[in-house]
Design a protein around this motif. Structure first.
Motif, short mmCIF file in Angstrom:
data_model
loop_
_atom_site.label_atom_id
_atom_site.label_comp_id
_atom_site.label_asym_id
_atom_site.label_seq_id
_atom_site.Cartn_x
_atom_site.Cartn_y
_atom_site.Cartn_z
N LYS A 240 73.37 25.15 65.99
CA LYS A 240 73.04 23.75 65.74
C LYS A 240 73.22 22.88 66.98
N HIS A 241 74.20 23.25 67.83
CA HIS A 241 74.54 22.40 68.97
C HIS A 241 74.38 23.08 70.33
N HIS A 242 74.31 24.40 70.36
CA HIS A 242 74.32 25.11 71.63
C HIS A 242 73.38 26.31 71.65
N GLU B 99 77.95 38.01 82.28
CA GLU B 99 77.91 36.60 82.67
C GLU B 99 77.23 35.78 81.58
N TYR B 100 77.70 34.55 81.40
CA TYR B 100 77.18 33.69 80.34
C TYR B 100 76.38 32.52 80.92
N PHE B 101 75.41 32.10 80.14
CA PHE B 101 74.60 30.94 80.48
C PHE B 101 74.54 30.05 79.25
N HIS B 102 74.84 28.78 79.42
CA HIS B 102 74.92 27.87 78.27
C HIS B 102 74.06 26.63 78.50
N LEU B 103 73.37 26.23 77.45
CA LEU B 103 72.65 24.96 77.45
C LEU B 103 72.92 24.25 76.13
N PRO B 104 73.26 22.97 76.19
CA PRO B 104 73.45 22.23 74.93
C PRO B 104 72.11 22.02 74.25
N ARG B 105 72.15 21.95 72.94
CA ARG B 105 70.94 21.70 72.17
C ARG B 105 70.78 20.20 72.02
N LYS B 106 69.90 19.63 72.80
CA LYS B 106 69.70 18.19 72.79
C LYS B 106 68.72 17.79 71.69
N ALA B 107 69.13 16.85 70.89
CA ALA B 107 68.29 16.41 69.77
C ALA B 107 67.27 15.38 70.26
N ASN B 108 66.01 15.64 69.98
CA ASN B 108 64.94 14.70 70.28
C ASN B 108 64.60 13.98 68.97
N PRO B 109 64.86 12.67 68.90
CA PRO B 109 64.63 11.94 67.64
C PRO B 109 63.22 12.12 67.07
N TYR B 110 62.24 12.15 67.96
CA TYR B 110 60.84 12.31 67.52
C TYR B 110 60.62 13.70 66.94
N PHE B 111 61.13 14.73 67.65
CA PHE B 111 60.99 16.10 67.17
C PHE B 111 61.78 16.31 65.87
N THR B 112 62.97 15.68 65.82
CA THR B 112 63.80 15.81 64.62
C THR B 112 63.08 15.27 63.39
N MET B 113 62.36 14.19 63.57
CA MET B 113 61.60 13.60 62.46
C MET B 113 60.46 14.53 62.05
N LEU B 114 59.75 15.07 63.04
CA LEU B 114 58.61 15.94 62.75
C LEU B 114 59.03 17.25 62.10
N LYS B 115 60.25 17.72 62.43
CA LYS B 115 60.72 18.99 61.88
C LYS B 115 61.07 18.90 60.39
N LYS B 116 61.01 17.70 59.85
CA LYS B 116 61.25 17.52 58.42
C LYS B 116 59.94 17.59 57.63
N ILE B 117 58.83 17.66 58.34
CA ILE B 117 57.52 17.66 57.69
C ILE B 117 56.99 19.10 57.61
N PRO B 118 56.79 19.61 56.40
CA PRO B 118 56.26 20.97 56.25
C PRO B 118 54.97 21.16 57.04
N PHE B 119 54.77 22.35 57.58
CA PHE B 119 53.62 22.75 58.39
C PHE B 119 53.69 22.19 59.81
N LEU B 120 54.08 20.93 59.97
CA LEU B 120 54.25 20.40 61.33
C LEU B 120 55.53 20.96 61.97
N ARG B 121 56.56 21.19 61.16
CA ARG B 121 57.83 21.64 61.69
C ARG B 121 57.71 23.00 62.37
N GLY B 122 56.77 23.80 61.92
CA GLY B 122 56.57 25.10 62.55
C GLY B 122 56.07 24.96 63.98
N ILE B 123 55.16 24.01 64.20
CA ILE B 123 54.62 23.78 65.55
C ILE B 123 55.73 23.32 66.48
N ILE B 124 56.57 22.39 66.00
CA ILE B 124 57.67 21.88 66.81
C ILE B 124 58.67 22.99 67.13
#
Length: 314
Positions: A23-25, A38-63
């Motif tokens: 959820k976060h990393h 060796e490890y490589f880490h990147l935080p999972r940055k939330a994009n408000p626009y993408f977060t909104m689109l990921k709640k919409i069926p069929f569009l969320r798959g594209i995102i």
């Protein structure tokens, strides 16, 4: 806690390693030339626009696909640059890291473009092959079926032949290790090499299953558009790529939810068959890397969740 109540984690095999995302990393563990990890880490940055689109069926798959392609390319880039480098040369690598960071956006873009290029190629080549059979199969219905047949053959042949190369074979072994770790975790079993090896290398939520579903979904979607003239057929196929991807993603989610339901669980079987090619049985040292990557992710996810809860209390 049952597997249905557990957090959902995804993963991706990279060169000599495995990436897991929560959820976060995102965390990748890679086996170096001297056998160290060796490890490589990147935080999972939330994009408000993408977060909104990921709640919409069929569009969320594209995102989800865009995010996966962009993020996965960064971790793949890291693994290819590190796995075969002697750790004694790390100082040289560190001197280049600043310039690498500036390249990450470019790497992400390349990942998305590569996915789209591959999708275009596997969508259009079967069209032109099917047209060659038009004297034998003239009807629209037959043409769509022949097109789907060629697409499936091309997909399986491509994956099979690249899997024969030593590098890709090892990547597919790490792919198998990734699935085994996820299956072991979802079964509520302790993550040890022995326990992980005892679990299946196949998983309903795999991207390989998604690729196969796009072929199957495409056959049904293309039934609703004409196959002539050729230029219109090509345009339709390109315009319908997001539609096919969106529907295939939803089907993948449904088959994963129904995998424990008698009879309905067989909906995901075709995807599991394809995974017999895209995954290989991993060696113990490869499973060890996958476990280390997943445990590092779990630790970071737990720490972040605790930090967020503390801030909310304050």
């Amino acid at each position: 806690m049952s597997s249905s109540q557990k957090p959902v984690y995804g993963g991706q095999a990279v060169v000599e390693g495995v990436m897991f995302g929560g959820k976060h990393h995102y965390v990748t563990a890679v086996r170096r030339k001297d056998q160290s990890v060796e490890y490589f880490h990147l935080p999972r940055k939330a994009n408000p626009y993408f977060t909104m689109l990921k709640k919409i069926p069929f569009l969320r798959g594209i995102i989800a696909i865009i995010e996966s392609s962009a993020n996965g390319s960064k971790h793949l880039n890291f693994s290819t640059e590190r796995f075969d480098v002697d750790p004694k040369e790390d100082e040289i690598i560190k001197e280049k890291e600043v310039s690498k960071l500036t390249m990450y956006l470019g790497v992400a873009a390349i990942g998305v473009i590569s996915f789209l290029f591959g999708k275009f190629a596997f969508t259009l080549i079967p069209v032109f092959l099917a047209v060659l059979t038009k004297p034998i199969f003239p009807s629209d219905f037959a043409q769509v079926l022949v097109e789907g047949f060629f697409k499936l053959i091309l997909l399986i042949a491509y994956i099979y032949f690249v899997s024969l190369t030593p590098l890709i074979k090892r990547v597919f072994q790490y792919h198998g290790a990734e699935h085994k770790v996820i299956n072991t975790f979802e079964a509520g079993v302790e993550l040890t090499v022995e326990n992980v090896q005892a679990h299946s290398r196949l998983h309903y939520r795999c991207g390989s299953s998604f690729i196969l579903f796009t072929v199957i979904v495409g056959v049904f979607v293309y039934m609703f558009v004409p196959t002539t003239p050729l230029w219109l057929r090509v345009v339709d196929r390109l315009l319908l790529i997001p539609v096919v991807l969106g529907i295939a993603f939803e089907i993948l989610q449904v088959t994963n939810k129904l995998r424990d339901v008698p009879v309905l669980k067989y909906l995901g079987i075709p995807g599991l068959w394809l995974q017999l090619i895209t995954t290989k049985e991993p060696q113990d040292d490869q499973v060890e890397v996958a476990i280390l990557s997943f445990n590092r992710l779990l630790k970071m996810e737990k720490e972040t969740a605790f930090s967020i809860e503390s801030e909310e209390i304050v």
